[in-house]
Design a protein around this motif. Structure first.
Motif, PDB file in Angstrom:
ATOM      1  N   LEU A 185       0.820  -1.220   0.000  1.00  0.00           N
ATOM      2  CA  LEU A 185       0.000   0.000   0.000  1.00  0.00           C
ATOM      3  C   LEU A 185       0.844   1.257   0.000  1.00  0.00           C
ATOM      4  O   LEU A 185       0.349   2.354  -0.146  1.00  0.00           O
ATOM      5  CB  LEU A 185      -0.913   0.006   1.229  1.00  0.00           C
ATOM      6  N   LYS A 186       2.169   1.100   0.228  1.00  0.00           N
ATOM      7  CA  LYS A 186       2.985   2.313   0.306  1.00  0.00           C
ATOM      8  C   LYS A 186       4.276   2.271  -0.505  1.00  0.00           C
ATOM      9  O   LYS A 186       4.904   3.307  -0.667  1.00  0.00           O
ATOM     10  CB  LYS A 186       3.289   2.641   1.764  1.00  0.00           C
ATOM     11  N   VAL A 187       4.660   1.104  -1.048  1.00  0.00           N
ATOM     12  CA  VAL A 187       5.956   1.119  -1.721  1.00  0.00           C
ATOM     13  C   VAL A 187       5.935   1.491  -3.205  1.00  0.00           C
ATOM     14  O   VAL A 187       6.447   2.539  -3.537  1.00  0.00           O
ATOM     15  CB  VAL A 187       6.765  -0.164  -1.441  1.00  0.00           C
ATOM     16  N   PRO A 188       5.294   0.713  -4.072  1.00  0.00           N
ATOM     17  CA  PRO A 188       5.407   1.178  -5.476  1.00  0.00           C
ATOM     18  C   PRO A 188       4.656   2.485  -5.678  1.00  0.00           C
ATOM     19  O   PRO A 188       5.203   3.457  -6.197  1.00  0.00           O
ATOM     20  CB  PRO A 188       4.795   0.036  -6.289  1.00  0.00           C
ATOM     21  N   VAL A 189       3.403   2.485  -5.194  1.00  0.00           N
ATOM     22  CA  VAL A 189       2.612   3.722  -5.261  1.00  0.00           C
ATOM     23  C   VAL A 189       2.324   4.129  -3.815  1.00  0.00           C
ATOM     24  O   VAL A 189       1.767   3.337  -3.062  1.00  0.00           O
ATOM     25  CB  VAL A 189       1.278   3.487  -6.015  1.00  0.00           C
ATOM     26  N   PRO A 190       2.722   5.314  -3.386  1.00  0.00           N
ATOM     27  CA  PRO A 190       2.501   5.690  -1.969  1.00  0.00           C
ATOM     28  C   PRO A 190       1.041   6.043  -1.721  1.00  0.00           C
ATOM     29  O   PRO A 190       0.686   7.203  -1.512  1.00  0.00           O
ATOM     30  CB  PRO A 190       3.431   6.881  -1.769  1.00  0.00           C
ATOM     31  N   LEU A 191       0.207   4.994  -1.752  1.00  0.00           N
ATOM     32  CA  LEU A 191      -1.237   5.217  -1.679  1.00  0.00           C
ATOM     33  C   LEU A 191      -1.634   5.767  -0.314  1.00  0.00           C
ATOM     34  O   LEU A 191      -2.276   6.820  -0.210  1.00  0.00           O
ATOM     35  CB  LEU A 191      -1.941   3.880  -1.934  1.00  0.00           C
ATOM     36  N   MET A 192      -1.237   5.053   0.737  1.00  0.00           N
ATOM     37  CA  MET A 192      -1.632   5.486   2.082  1.00  0.00           C
ATOM     38  C   MET A 192      -1.019   6.828   2.464  1.00  0.00           C
ATOM     39  O   MET A 192      -1.717   7.697   2.975  1.00  0.00           O
ATOM     40  CB  MET A 192      -1.284   4.406   3.118  1.00  0.00           C
ATOM     41  N   PRO A 193       0.281   7.046   2.216  1.00  0.00           N
ATOM     42  CA  PRO A 193       0.820   8.385   2.506  1.00  0.00           C
ATOM     43  C   PRO A 193       0.051   9.485   1.803  1.00  0.00           C
ATOM     44  O   PRO A 193      -0.222  10.538   2.385  1.00  0.00           O
ATOM     45  CB  PRO A 193       2.260   8.295   2.010  1.00  0.00           C
ATOM     46  N   LEU A 194      -0.372   9.228   0.563  1.00  0.00           N
ATOM     47  CA  LEU A 194      -1.137  10.250  -0.171  1.00  0.00           C
ATOM     48  C   LEU A 194      -2.450  10.538   0.542  1.00  0.00           C
ATOM     49  O   LEU A 194      -2.842  11.698   0.707  1.00  0.00           O
ATOM     50  CB  LEU A 194      -1.414   9.769  -1.593  1.00  0.00           C
ATOM     51  N   ILE A 195      -3.102   9.461   0.963  1.00  0.00           N
ATOM     52  CA  ILE A 195      -4.375   9.652   1.658  1.00  0.00           C
ATOM     53  C   ILE A 195      -4.157  10.410   2.960  1.00  0.00           C
ATOM     54  O   ILE A 195      -4.908  11.323   3.314  1.00  0.00           O
ATOM     55  CB  ILE A 195      -5.043   8.280   1.922  1.00  0.00           C
ATOM     56  N   GLU A 196      -3.071  10.055   3.659  1.00  0.00           N
ATOM     57  CA  GLU A 196      -2.788  10.731   4.924  1.00  0.00           C
ATOM     58  C   GLU A 196      -2.527  12.220   4.701  1.00  0.00           C
ATOM     59  O   GLU A 196      -3.009  13.077   5.441  1.00  0.00           O
ATOM     60  CB  GLU A 196      -1.563  10.092   5.598  1.00  0.00           C
ATOM     61  N   ILE A 197      -1.750  12.520   3.646  1.00  0.00           N
ATOM     62  CA  ILE A 197      -1.441  13.925   3.374  1.00  0.00           C
ATOM     63  C   ILE A 197      -2.710  14.666   2.962  1.00  0.00           C
ATOM     64  O   ILE A 197      -2.959  15.800   3.387  1.00  0.00           O
ATOM     65  CB  ILE A 197      -0.350  14.032   2.280  1.00  0.00           C
ATOM     66  N   PHE A 198      -3.520  13.984   2.187  1.00  0.00           N
ATOM     67  CA  PHE A 198      -4.793  14.586   1.790  1.00  0.00           C
ATOM     68  C   PHE A 198      -5.627  14.897   3.041  1.00  0.00           C
ATOM     69  O   PHE A 198      -6.205  15.973   3.164  1.00  0.00           O
ATOM     70  CB  PHE A 198      -5.531  13.600   0.874  1.00  0.00           C
ATOM     71  N   SER A 199      -5.624  13.950   3.987  1.00  0.00           N
ATOM     72  CA  SER A 199      -6.453  14.167   5.184  1.00  0.00           C
ATOM     73  C   SER A 199      -5.910  15.311   6.030  1.00  0.00           C
ATOM     74  O   SER A 199      -6.658  15.972   6.747  1.00  0.00           O
ATOM     75  CB  SER A 199      -6.539  12.885   6.002  1.00  0.00           C
ATOM     76  N   MET A 200      -4.596  15.566   5.942  1.00  0.00           N
ATOM     77  CA  MET A 200      -4.032  16.711   6.648  1.00  0.00           C
ATOM     78  C   MET A 200      -4.729  18.004   6.240  1.00  0.00           C
ATOM     79  O   MET A 200      -4.925  18.911   7.065  1.00  0.00           O
ATOM     80  CB  MET A 200      -2.540  16.845   6.319  1.00  0.00           C
ATOM     81  N   PHE A 201      -5.069  18.088   4.935  1.00  0.00           N
ATOM     82  CA  PHE A 201      -5.690  19.321   4.444  1.00  0.00           C
ATOM     83  C   PHE A 201      -7.200  19.294   4.517  1.00  0.00           C
ATOM     84  O   PHE A 201      -7.840  20.329   4.528  1.00  0.00           O
ATOM     85  CB  PHE A 201      -5.213  19.589   3.001  1.00  0.00           C
ATOM     86  N   VAL A 202      -7.750  18.104   4.565  1.00  0.00           N
ATOM     87  CA  VAL A 202      -9.208  18.007   4.664  1.00  0.00           C
ATOM     88  C   VAL A 202      -9.681  18.460   6.036  1.00  0.00           C
ATOM     89  O   VAL A 202     -10.733  19.073   6.171  1.00  0.00           O
ATOM     90  CB  VAL A 202      -9.666  16.563   4.369  1.00  0.00           C
ATOM     91  N   LYS A 203      -8.863  18.172   7.052  1.00  0.00           N
ATOM     92  CA  LYS A 203      -9.270  18.508   8.421  1.00  0.00           C
ATOM     93  C   LYS A 203      -9.549  20.004   8.582  1.00  0.00           C
ATOM     94  O   LYS A 203     -10.640  20.376   9.033  1.00  0.00           O
ATOM     95  CB  LYS A 203      -8.212  18.032   9.412  1.00  0.00           C
ATOM     96  N   PRO A 204      -8.602  20.891   8.238  1.00  0.00           N
ATOM     97  CA  PRO A 204      -8.935  22.320   8.372  1.00  0.00           C
ATOM     98  C   PRO A 204     -10.076  22.747   7.464  1.00  0.00           C
ATOM     99  O   PRO A 204     -10.860  23.643   7.823  1.00  0.00           O
ATOM    100  CB  PRO A 204      -7.630  23.028   8.006  1.00  0.00           C
ATOM    101  N   PHE A 205     -10.183  22.093   6.331  1.00  0.00           N
ATOM    102  CA  PHE A 205     -11.277  22.432   5.417  1.00  0.00           C
ATOM    103  C   PHE A 205     -12.621  22.124   6.083  1.00  0.00           C
ATOM    104  O   PHE A 205     -13.550  22.934   6.055  1.00  0.00           O
ATOM    105  CB  PHE A 205     -11.109  21.631   4.115  1.00  0.00           C
ATOM    106  N   ALA A 206     -12.690  20.963   6.718  1.00  0.00           N
ATOM    107  CA  ALA A 206     -13.927  20.586   7.413  1.00  0.00           C
ATOM    108  C   ALA A 206     -14.237  21.578   8.524  1.00  0.00           C
ATOM    109  O   ALA A 206     -15.384  22.002   8.703  1.00  0.00           O
ATOM    110  CB  ALA A 206     -13.794  19.171   7.994  1.00  0.00           C
ATOM    111  N   LEU A 207     -13.208  21.976   9.247  1.00  0.00           N
ATOM    112  CA  LEU A 207     -13.408  22.965  10.314  1.00  0.00           C
ATOM    113  C   LEU A 207     -13.969  24.261   9.738  1.00  0.00           C
ATOM    114  O   LEU A 207     -14.925  24.840  10.263  1.00  0.00           O
ATOM    115  CB  LEU A 207     -12.074  23.266  11.007  1.00  0.00           C
ATOM    116  N   THR A 208     -13.350  24.709   8.641  1.00  0.00           N
ATOM    117  CA  THR A 208     -13.757  25.968   8.018  1.00  0.00           C
ATOM    118  C   THR A 208     -15.228  25.941   7.648  1.00  0.00           C
ATOM    119  O   THR A 208     -16.002  26.822   8.024  1.00  0.00           O
ATOM    120  CB  THR A 208     -12.927  26.199   6.732  1.00  0.00           C
ATOM    121  N   ILE A 209     -15.593  24.896   6.903  1.00  0.00           N
ATOM    122  CA  ILE A 209     -16.943  24.853   6.344  1.00  0.00           C
ATOM    123  C   ILE A 209     -17.985  24.684   7.435  1.00  0.00           C
ATOM    124  O   ILE A 209     -19.046  25.316   7.422  1.00  0.00           O
ATOM    125  CB  ILE A 209     -17.059  23.710   5.310  1.00  0.00           C
TER     126      ILE A 209
END
Lengths: 169, 358
Positions: free
Chosen positions: B254-278
């Motif tokens: 899930l993380k070596v050839p394609v960093p799928l989970m890290p991508l999701i984690e990084i995405f969630s880093m930005f979703v959190k403040p977005f959710a707070l904002t809205i």
């Protein structure tokens, strides 16, 4: 749509204002309040704990007091019991001594009485013997020799009479 | 009693149907009841603080406009200049288009563009300043009480007591359980957040001058607050947090050839403040809109027919009071929720690695 687009100027001022408010409160506001609230809550906890301990101590003291009172009561009961036993004993002894004394006095009295009676009887017997002799002399008209044979004969008669009297009694 | 009320309500609603019919014909413009204009005028930011209109005359507090334009450089002037003439030094307030209500200028080609920088003290900014000042005064007064009294001898009474109750509640119910062992470090920030939002919400419910601005119902304000939480989460997260972001405990593929989970984690880093904002923005905006809509019902129905208007006024005032009370609750709940979510996000950035927990 402009509702959903954050305005850059407003964002800037908001960050500035909120930042300043935060820094001021971070430096002078909340830490003081928080530490004081914590201090009081610690104080209250301590006070509660102390009160609890004091209560326990008090309960212990009360228990001790009760124990002392109970021990004292037992002691009192024991003393009373002993006292009453001693009294009984003393009374019994006193009574016994009194009885003994009374018996002794009575025995003494009896002894004295019988002694006196014996004495009186022997005195009386002598008197009776002399009287009898005197009377007999008069009756016989001649002096009976007061020698031993007659005396013994009179004694014998008297003893027989006295024995008769005693048997009658 | 309840039945009579429902009957009245049904009657009033029946009467209100023709009113909407008339309004739909486009007649309100004639009577000057522009509901959309009123509501948007309130919930959107503006360069002056409109208090009221008496006899067609606007009474407003003028606020400073601060601009930086490539054409003129820095410009500072009062927003009252737009009362006398619609244009000042080439700047004007756009009446339509995507920049409606904002100050615009014309570039070399005659296109309508925004100045490069517009950091004017608008109504919302002024309200933020006042709220911030009020908050500083309130908290410092509370802190002063604690400095001057021996807390082990007397508890605070009155206002300070209320503040202590709120602070204790936020600290004990929100910050401690969510942030974890390092809560002392974050408590001042989270408390500032809570009180700032709560106070702004309450001020927004006041109908008169110092309040009445739609502060927390403005997306820039909530975005700024969410950015602060973003900073608190990501700049002060510990190593374990970043390990979980970039190298989470998932199967290797899930993380070596394609960093799928890290991508999701990084995405969630930005979703959190977005959710707070809205969340905060939408809640407060909806509340203000609903309140204004209920008040506007009076004017719409009155412009149709005075009898319908009178009937609807009762209903409308009732609903307005209801909404106001509801908004009081919402003011608290939203401040509470924002603080709680921020605490949760901060708590997630402070994972304590426990051996054998995986």
């Amino acid at each position: 749509m402009s509702l959903l687009l954050p305005d850059a100027g407003l964002l800037f001022w908001m960050l500035v204002a909120f930042g300043i408010v935060f820094l001021v409160l971070y430096k002078y506001g909340f830490p003081v309040i928080l530490s004081m609230i914590e201090k009081r809550s610690r104080f209250i906890d301590d006070a509660l704990r102390n009160a609890h301990e004091a209560n326990e101590k008090l309960a212990g003291i009360e228990r001790q007091g009760e124990e002392i009172v109970m021990a004292a009561q037992e002691e009192q009961a024991r003393i009373l019991r002993e006292a009453s036993a001693a009294r009984e004993q003393v009374m019994k002894e006193a009574r016994k001594r009194a009885e003994d004394e009374a018996e002794r006095i009575i025995a003494e009295a009896r002894r004295k009485i019988s002694h006196e009676r014996d004495e009186m009887l022997s005195g009386m017997r002598n008197d009776v013997a002399e009287l009898s002799l005197a009377i007999a002399e008069k009756i016989v008209g001649k002096e009976l020799s007061a020698d031993g044979a007659q005396q013994e004969y009179i004694d014998k008669l008297l003893n027989e009479e006295l024995d008769k009297v005693k048997e009658k009694k | 009693m309840k039945r009579i009320f429902y009957m009245l309500l049904a009657f009033a609603l029946l009467l209100s149907v023709p009113a909407r019919g008339v309004a739909a014909d486009g007649s309100p413009a004639h009577d000057g009841v522009d509901v959309k204009g009123v509501i948007f005028g309130h919930i959107q930011d503006s360069y002056e603080w409109h208090l009221t209109t008496i006899g067609g005359k606007h009474i407003a507090i003028s606020l400073p406009v601060i601009l930086y334009s490539e054409r003129t450089g820095w410009e500072v002037f009062s927003s009252s200049v737009f009362h006398e003439n619609s244009e000042y030094n080439g700047f004007r307030i756009a009446v339509e288009g995507k920049n409606e209500g904002k100050i615009v200028e014309s570039d070399k080609h005659g296109n309508e563009v925004r100045p490069l920088l517009d950091i004017s003290i608008t109504k919302t900014v002024a309200s933020v300043f006042m709220t911030g000042l009020l908050l500083v005064v309130i908290v410092l007064c509370t802190a002063r009480w604690y400095r001057r009294h021996d807390v082990t001898k007397e508890p605070p009474k009155g206002f300070v007591g209320v503040m202590e109750m709120l602070i204790t509640m936020v600290v004990d119910d929100v910050i401690k359980p969510n942030v974890g062992s390092k809560y002392r470090k974050y408590a001042p920030y989270l408390l500032t957040l809570f009180f700032f939002i709560f106070l702004s919400n309450l001020m927004g419910l006041l109908p008169l001058f110092p309040g009445g601005a739609n502060v927390t119902g403005n997306i820039a304000v909530t975005l700024a607050l969410a950015l602060c939480t973003f900073v608190a989460v990501n700049f002060f997260g510990n190593r374990e947090y970043y390990r979980e972001v970039f190298w989470p405990d998932v199967p290797l593929w899930l993380k070596v050839p394609v960093p799928l989970m890290p991508l999701i984690e990084i995405f969630s880093m930005f979703v959190k403040p977005f959710a707070l904002t809205i969340r905060l923005f939408a809640n407060i905006l909806a509340g203000h809109t609903a309140l204004l809509a209920f008040v506007s019902i009076i004017f719409i129905t009155m412009s149709v027919n005075v009898y319908i208007g009178s009937g609807m006024t009762v209903v409308s005032v009732f609903f307005t009071i209801f909404m106001n009370v509801l908004e009081l609750l919402v003011a608290f709940v939203q401040a509470f929720v924002f603080t709680m979510l921020s605490s949760v996000f901060i708590g997630l950035s402070q994972p304590e690695h426990k051996a054998g927990s995986h």
